[in-house]
Scaffold this motif. Structure first.
Motif, PDB file in Angstrom:
ATOM      1  N   THR A  85      16.408  36.658  63.827  1.00 47.04           N
ATOM      2  CA  THR A  85      14.960  35.724  62.822  1.00 47.04           C
ATOM      3  C   THR A  85      14.787  37.658  61.920  1.00 47.04           C
ATOM      4  N   GLY A  86      15.088  38.612  62.673  1.00 42.63           N
ATOM      5  CA  GLY A  86      14.192  39.307  61.639  1.00 42.63           C
ATOM      6  C   GLY A  86      16.138  39.885  60.297  1.00 42.63           C
ATOM      7  N   PHE A  87      17.268  39.823  60.876  1.00 44.18           N
ATOM      8  CA  PHE A  87      17.860  39.776  60.532  1.00 44.18           C
ATOM      9  C   PHE A  87      18.125  39.177  58.718  1.00 44.18           C
ATOM     10  N   PHE A  88      18.085  38.526  59.531  1.00 40.38           N
ATOM     11  CA  PHE A  88      18.298  37.307  57.833  1.00 40.38           C
ATOM     12  C   PHE A  88      16.404  36.473  57.082  1.00 40.38           C
ATOM     13  N   GLY A  89      15.764  37.964  57.723  1.00 40.15           N
ATOM     14  CA  GLY A  89      14.370  37.348  57.110  1.00 40.15           C
ATOM     15  C   GLY A  89      14.468  38.062  56.057  1.00 40.15           C
ATOM     16  N   GLU A  90      13.271  37.693  55.220  1.00 32.17           N
ATOM     17  CA  GLU A  90      12.795  38.739  53.657  1.00 32.17           C
ATOM     18  C   GLU A  90      12.492  39.426  53.944  1.00 32.17           C
ATOM     19  N   ALA A  91      13.022  40.361  55.194  1.00 32.00           N
ATOM     20  CA  ALA A  91      12.282  42.137  55.173  1.00 32.00           C
ATOM     21  C   ALA A  91      13.562  42.797  55.147  1.00 32.00           C
ATOM     22  N   SER A  92      14.327  42.317  55.776  1.00 33.62           N
ATOM     23  CA  SER A  92      16.073  42.534  55.638  1.00 33.62           C
ATOM     24  C   SER A  92      15.788  43.281  54.439  1.00 33.62           C
ATOM     25  N   GLY A  93      15.799  41.830  52.991  1.00 31.13           N
ATOM     26  CA  GLY A  93      16.222  42.074  52.009  1.00 31.13           C
ATOM     27  C   GLY A  93      18.090  40.842  51.674  1.00 31.13           C
ATOM     28  N   VAL A  94      18.029  40.723  52.901  1.00 30.53           N
ATOM     29  CA  VAL A  94      19.941  40.019  53.208  1.00 30.53           C
ATOM     30  C   VAL A  94      19.617  38.829  52.352  1.00 30.53           C
ATOM     31  N   SER A  95      18.687  37.943  52.521  1.00 25.67           N
ATOM     32  CA  SER A  95      18.726  36.480  51.830  1.00 25.67           C
ATOM     33  C   SER A  95      17.756  36.579  49.782  1.00 25.67           C
ATOM     34  N   THR A  96      18.022  38.077  50.443  1.00 24.15           N
ATOM     35  CA  THR A  96      17.420  38.346  48.290  1.00 24.15           C
ATOM     36  C   THR A  96      18.640  38.535  47.424  1.00 24.15           C
ATOM     37  N   ARG A  97      19.381  39.454  48.187  1.00 21.54           N
ATOM     38  CA  ARG A  97      20.812  40.322  48.215  1.00 21.54           C
ATOM     39  C   ARG A  97      22.575  39.525  47.957  1.00 21.54           C
ATOM     40  N   ILE A  98      22.261  38.474  48.702  1.00 23.45           N
ATOM     41  CA  ILE A  98      23.633  38.155  48.927  1.00 23.45           C
ATOM     42  C   ILE A  98      24.311  37.315  48.040  1.00 23.45           C
ATOM     43  N   GLY A  99      23.094  36.401  46.931  1.00 23.14           N
ATOM     44  CA  GLY A  99      23.862  36.309  45.802  1.00 23.14           C
ATOM     45  C   GLY A  99      24.286  36.757  44.932  1.00 23.14           C
ATOM     46  N   PRO A 100      23.543  38.056  44.840  1.00 20.76           N
ATOM     47  CA  PRO A 100      24.378  39.014  43.164  1.00 20.76           C
ATOM     48  C   PRO A 100      24.982  39.686  43.548  1.00 20.76           C
ATOM     49  N   ARG A 101      25.495  40.284  45.490  1.00 18.17           N
ATOM     50  CA  ARG A 101      26.605  41.120  46.078  1.00 18.17           C
ATOM     51  C   ARG A 101      27.654  40.154  46.189  1.00 18.17           C
ATOM     52  N   ILE A 102      27.809  38.535  46.466  1.00 19.01           N
ATOM     53  CA  ILE A 102      28.911  38.071  46.483  1.00 19.01           C
ATOM     54  C   ILE A 102      29.204  37.660  44.935  1.00 19.01           C
ATOM     55  N   ASP A 103      28.354  37.993  44.411  1.00 20.48           N
ATOM     56  CA  ASP A 103      29.427  37.734  42.644  1.00 20.48           C
ATOM     57  C   ASP A 103      29.752  38.448  41.953  1.00 20.48           C
ATOM     58  N   GLN A 104      28.752  39.871  42.315  1.00 20.42           N
ATOM     59  CA  GLN A 104      29.672  41.110  42.135  1.00 20.42           C
ATOM     60  C   GLN A 104      31.019  41.012  42.885  1.00 20.42           C
ATOM     61  N   VAL A 105      31.174  41.092  43.808  1.00 18.11           N
ATOM     62  CA  VAL A 105      31.941  41.177  44.609  1.00 18.11           C
ATOM     63  C   VAL A 105      33.690  39.582  44.181  1.00 18.11           C
ATOM     64  N   ILE A 106      33.194  38.633  44.113  1.00 23.66           N
ATOM     65  CA  ILE A 106      34.265  38.113  43.231  1.00 23.66           C
ATOM     66  C   ILE A 106      34.910  38.735  41.383  1.00 23.66           C
ATOM     67  N   HIS A 107      33.607  38.932  40.915  1.00 22.91           N
ATOM     68  CA  HIS A 107      33.949  40.078  39.783  1.00 22.91           C
ATOM     69  C   HIS A 107      34.269  41.217  39.942  1.00 22.91           C
ATOM     70  N   ASP A 108      34.399  41.874  40.299  1.00 20.20           N
ATOM     71  CA  ASP A 108      35.664  42.913  40.701  1.00 20.20           C
ATOM     72  C   ASP A 108      37.381  42.826  40.931  1.00 20.20           C
ATOM     73  N   LEU A 109      36.747  41.644  42.184  1.00 22.27           N
ATOM     74  CA  LEU A 109      38.527  41.273  42.946  1.00 22.27           C
ATOM     75  C   LEU A 109      39.029  39.893  41.364  1.00 22.27           C
ATOM     76  N   ALA A 110      38.770  39.546  40.960  1.00 24.49           N
ATOM     77  CA  ALA A 110      39.092  38.939  39.779  1.00 24.49           C
ATOM     78  C   ALA A 110      39.810  39.864  38.007  1.00 24.49           C
ATOM     79  N   ALA A 111      38.458  41.527  38.027  1.00 24.02           N
ATOM     80  CA  ALA A 111      39.590  42.048  37.365  1.00 24.02           C
ATOM     81  C   ALA A 111      40.072  43.285  37.758  1.00 24.02           C
ATOM     82  N   LEU A 112      40.468  43.313  38.883  1.00 27.11           N
ATOM     83  CA  LEU A 112      41.505  44.049  39.929  1.00 27.11           C
ATOM     84  C   LEU A 112      43.086  43.019  39.335  1.00 27.11           C
ATOM     85  N   PHE A 113      42.271  41.684  39.008  1.00 29.01           N
ATOM     86  CA  PHE A 113      43.971  41.054  39.640  1.00 29.01           C
ATOM     87  C   PHE A 113      43.680  39.848  37.658  1.00 29.01           C
ATOM     88  N   GLY A 114      43.209  40.947  37.228  1.00 26.81           N
ATOM     89  CA  GLY A 114      43.382  40.322  35.650  1.00 26.81           C
ATOM     90  C   GLY A 114      42.807  39.266  35.345  1.00 26.81           C
TER      91      GLY A 114
END
Length: 379
Positions: free
Chosen positions: A91-120
């Protein structure tokens, strides 16, 4: 042309009945899973209590009764503490206080963008594009339901455990009544001893190796600054009792969440390499040496047992899959008609432990128990 091998009709009929009985038994186990899963967990806890009781009685000045009380308190407190840590930590880990729920979307987008740049790739998809057709709410609802079932099922586990402890007093008399002949009764006790030794050995090995893995994992997670390191350490210890799947979760979950927490990839890479290294060392060198003959089970049987009991009883079935395989092999080895199954399940083709060989005693498989003999009705 080669002549087909002739199989007696009685053998075909017997195998057909065994197959039908296995299918019917599986259906009954699935249908009664809400009743049987807390009972199975209670029996598992009872074996743990008995093992801890004997360990405490042999290594302390406590009497047998006081050692039993101490073991019961220790296991019950540990059981409740485990549930509390999992529920509150999740409950605490996936709660708002941990920030995971708010960062997971943008961070996944960044990971996808970096992987796409790596493969052109010029126009990579976003996380929403990839998971747009997936109903995440149903998965979240399923996880919430599983957590609720764990919390509510804990009460029934303790109720079953209390009745099992109360029924222990009459267990010896029941054994005498079920097996009036001394020789048959000794064989039944030997089977029970093999089951208990196998389950206790499994618990001991998994607990010790789990502590080793958790110690290294905690140091790595604290070194890189991963949030909720203690929660992840406990999760790694618990899932370590689930064969195969536990190692995958322990080695991949913390690095994946490190990707979400940190802006760089180095912490996740350090956790991935470190955890995979310790899992490889423990799984390939330390654990096999500790197991010895306690788990003389073929790895394929472990995998099939995990899949079967996971399908029938869910997470609890996965947790109990190896002890249940030990139980099945010990029972099947006692009967002439089913001993071949126990041989296939064993790791070295010999389902009996080496202590039988060293003592010069080899319990012979039997078809049926001998008839009652009044002169041998008691020890």
């Amino acid at each position: 042309m080669k002549t087909a091998m002739a199989v007696p009709t009685s053998t075909v009929s017997r195998n057909a009945l065994v197959l039908l009985a296995a299918v019917a038994g599986g259906a009954a186990l699935y249908w009664l899973r809400d009743i049987l899963t807390p009972l199975a967990m209670a029996i598992f806890l009872l074996i743990m209590i008995d093992g801890i009781k004997r360990f405490v009685a042999d290594n302390t000045v406590l009497s047998d009764r006081m050692a039993g009380v101490a073991a019961l308190v220790l296991v019950v407190l540990g059981f409740f503490a485990s549930i509390a840590i999992i529920v509150n930590g999740a409950t605490g880990f996936f709660g708002e206080a941990s920030g995971v729920s708010t960062r997971i979307g943008p961070r996944i987008d960044q990971v996808i963008h970096d992987l796409a740049a790596l493969f052109g790739v010029d126009s990579p998809p976003t996380a929403m594009d990839l998971i747009g057709d997936i109903d995440l709410r149903s998965y979240v609802a399923d996880v919430a339901l599983q957590v609720q079932n764990v919390a509510s099922g804990a009460f029934f586990v303790l109720v079953y455990l209390g009745f099992l402890i109360a029924a222990q007093a009459g267990f010896q008399r029941k054994i005498v009544g079920m097996f009036p002949v001394r020789e048959t009764r000794q064989e039944a006790r030997a089977v029970f001893q093999r089951i208990r030794s196998g389950v206790e050995g499994y618990l001991w090995v998994q607990a010790v190796t789990g502590i080793m893995i958790c110690a290294v994992a905690w140091v790595l997670m604290r070194a890189v600054g991963l949030q909720n390191a203690e929660f992840w350490t406990f999760v790694i210890f618990v899932v370590g009792f689930i064969p195969i799947l536990g190692g995958a979760v322990a080695g991949l979950a913390p690095p994946l969440f490190a990707l979400v927490q940190f802006p760089t990839y180095w912490p996740a890479l350090i956790l991935l390499i470190g955890l995979q290294a310790v899992l490889f060392i423990v799984g390939n060198w330390i654990q096999p040496r500790m197991q010895g003959d306690n788990q003389n089970i073929d790895p394929v049987v472990v995998l099939l047992s995990l899949a079967l009991w996971g399908k029938l009883w869910g997470v609890i079935g996965m947790f109990l899959s190896t002890p249940l395989a030990v139980l099945a092999m010990a029972i099947l080895a006692e009967f002439k008609g089913s001993r071949w199954i126990a041989i296939l399940m064993s790791g070295d083709g010999e389902p009996y432990p080496d202590d039988d060989e060293s003592s010069g005693r080899r319990p012979s498989p039997r078809v049926n128990a001998p008839h009652s003999d009044a002169s041998k009705s008691s020890d």
